[in-house]
Design an enzyme around this catalytic site. Structure first.
Site, mmCIF file in Angstrom:
data_model
loop_
_atom_site.group_PDB
_atom_site.id
_atom_site.type_symbol
_atom_site.label_atom_id
_atom_site.label_comp_id
_atom_site.label_asym_id
_atom_site.label_seq_id
_atom_site.Cartn_x
_atom_site.Cartn_y
_atom_site.Cartn_z
ATOM 1 N N ASP A 97 0.852 -1.191 0.000
ATOM 2 C CA ASP A 97 0.000 0.000 0.000
ATOM 3 C C ASP A 97 0.884 1.235 0.000
ATOM 4 O O ASP A 97 2.113 1.155 0.135
ATOM 5 C CB ASP A 97 -0.942 0.005 1.215
ATOM 6 C CG ASP A 97 -0.207 -0.235 2.527
ATOM 7 O OD1 ASP A 97 0.942 0.218 2.657
ATOM 8 O OD2 ASP A 97 -0.785 -0.882 3.417
ATOM 9 N N LYS A 141 -4.350 0.078 -3.605
ATOM 10 C CA LYS A 141 -5.480 -0.736 -3.162
ATOM 11 C C LYS A 141 -6.434 0.126 -2.334
ATOM 12 O O LYS A 141 -6.138 1.251 -1.940
ATOM 13 C CB LYS A 141 -4.992 -1.914 -2.318
ATOM 14 C CG LYS A 141 -4.444 -1.498 -0.955
ATOM 15 C CD LYS A 141 -4.048 -2.669 -0.112
ATOM 16 C CE LYS A 141 -3.600 -2.185 1.270
ATOM 17 N NZ LYS A 141 -3.177 -3.289 2.146
ATOM 18 N N ASP A 173 -1.654 -10.155 9.679
ATOM 19 C CA ASP A 173 -2.656 -10.601 10.645
ATOM 20 C C ASP A 173 -3.466 -11.759 10.058
ATOM 21 O O ASP A 173 -3.112 -12.927 10.212
ATOM 22 C CB ASP A 173 -3.549 -9.426 11.029
ATOM 23 C CG ASP A 173 -4.513 -9.770 12.157
ATOM 24 O OD1 ASP A 173 -4.424 -10.888 12.691
ATOM 25 O OD2 ASP A 173 -5.347 -8.921 12.501
ATOM 26 N N THR A 174 -4.530 -11.461 9.357
ATOM 27 C CA THR A 174 -5.341 -12.509 8.730
ATOM 28 C C THR A 174 -4.903 -12.803 7.304
ATOM 29 O O THR A 174 -5.460 -13.687 6.654
ATOM 30 C CB THR A 174 -6.817 -12.091 8.722
ATOM 31 O OG1 THR A 174 -6.964 -10.867 7.980
ATOM 32 C CG2 THR A 174 -7.320 -11.872 10.146
#
Length: 288
Positions: free
Chosen positions: A51, A74, A104-105
């Site tokens: 990003d 993004k 994280d995820t």
């Protein structure tokens, strides 16, 4: 709680340092990660920022690897969800390394990996300082063409994940933190640890600590050895001064001068010139 200084690594936002009213040192794992990728001897590398906010971080790694930079444009329609809009930079036929502060995820990372690979990337690697890998993170990344995920051990990685996902590479930051503590104790700049050292030794920071300890011991040894000649010199100067002052009184008290002067020079007697013999010589001179 009594803490007077904080040592941390790669805060999610540098502004967090402003919430502390004591000194804080925010270390960076970029030098450690860059050292690892240089040891892989990859060619045609492109460092990718997932990003716009991570551009500065990606640029630092690009400088370490002497590689160009690419940026993913993004947007986030929802938390932990990302949508790639555009890619700034050339990744076709390149070995791409995506860098972020944490995973994280892995929702963003998995989308970015697929987007880069679809644009002709030769291989895609990813790295971060803090590998949280919560929820379905590992499953998501396992379904992508990711070659390797490099993380540090700032967050514990379970044994099951290590065995199930061999493409996860974990680097130890123990040496880096220890070197930071050592620099703080020795009142040296911590910023020296942010600079990449051209070494492929994975134990570089451990060796750095040992080198610093050796330098400290050598400095103490030199200081102790330098103090001894200085003390001896002062003692000799004091003896010369005593002899000079006694010389002034020698015109009136010659025997007194000889006796005291010789005793002064014999304050530290040697086998060649013991105190008793020099004192007896002084007694052979008569008074005026």
């Amino acid at each position: 709680a009594g803490a007077d200084r904080v040592l941390t690594m790669d805060l999610h936002a540098n502004q967090i340092q402003g919430f502390f009213n004591i000194p804080i040192d925010n270390l960076s794992a970029i030098s450690l990660i860059g050292q690892y990728f240089r040891s892989k001897n990859l060619e045609d590398i492109v460092v990718v920022s997932p990003d716009h906010g991570g551009t500065t971080r990606a640029r630092k790694l690009a400088e370490v690897l002497d590689a160009p930079l690419a940026i993913v444009d993004k947007r986030r329609p929802k938390p932990n969800q990302a949508e790639v809009m555009n890619l700034i930079g050339e990744v076709d036929g390149k070995n791409c390394i995506i860098i972020d502060d944490m995973v994280d995820t892995a929702g963003t990372l998995s989308i970015v990996v697929k987007a880069i690979k679809s644009r002709g990337a030769k291989a895609v690697y990813a790295c971060c300082s803090h590998g949280l890998l919560s929820g379905p993170a590992c499953e998501r990344l396992d379904d992508t063409p990711l070659e390797e995920l490099v993380i540090t051990n700032s967050v514990k990685l379970s044994k099951d994940k290590k065995e199930k996902y061999p493409w996860i590479k974990q680097l130890s930051i123990a040496g880096l933190l220890a070197a930071g503590i050592l620099n703080i104790v020795d009142d040296k700049p911590v910023s020296d640890l942010f600079i990449y050292k051209s070494s492929t030794d994975p134990l570089y920071f451990v060796r750095l600590i040992k080198q610093a300890e050796k330098q400290k011991q050598d400095a103490e040894r030199m200081q102790n050895s330098a103090m001894k000649p200085k003390q001896a010199k002062l003692t000799n100067e004091q003896i010369y001064l005593d002899a000079y002052l006694l010389t002034i009184f020698s015109f009136r008290f010659p025997c007194f001068w000889i006796k005291c002067g010789i005793q002064t020079f014999s304050a530290n007697p040697t086998p060649d010139s013991p105190t008793s013999s020099t004192t007896s010589i002084a007694l052979n001179f008569p008074l005026r």
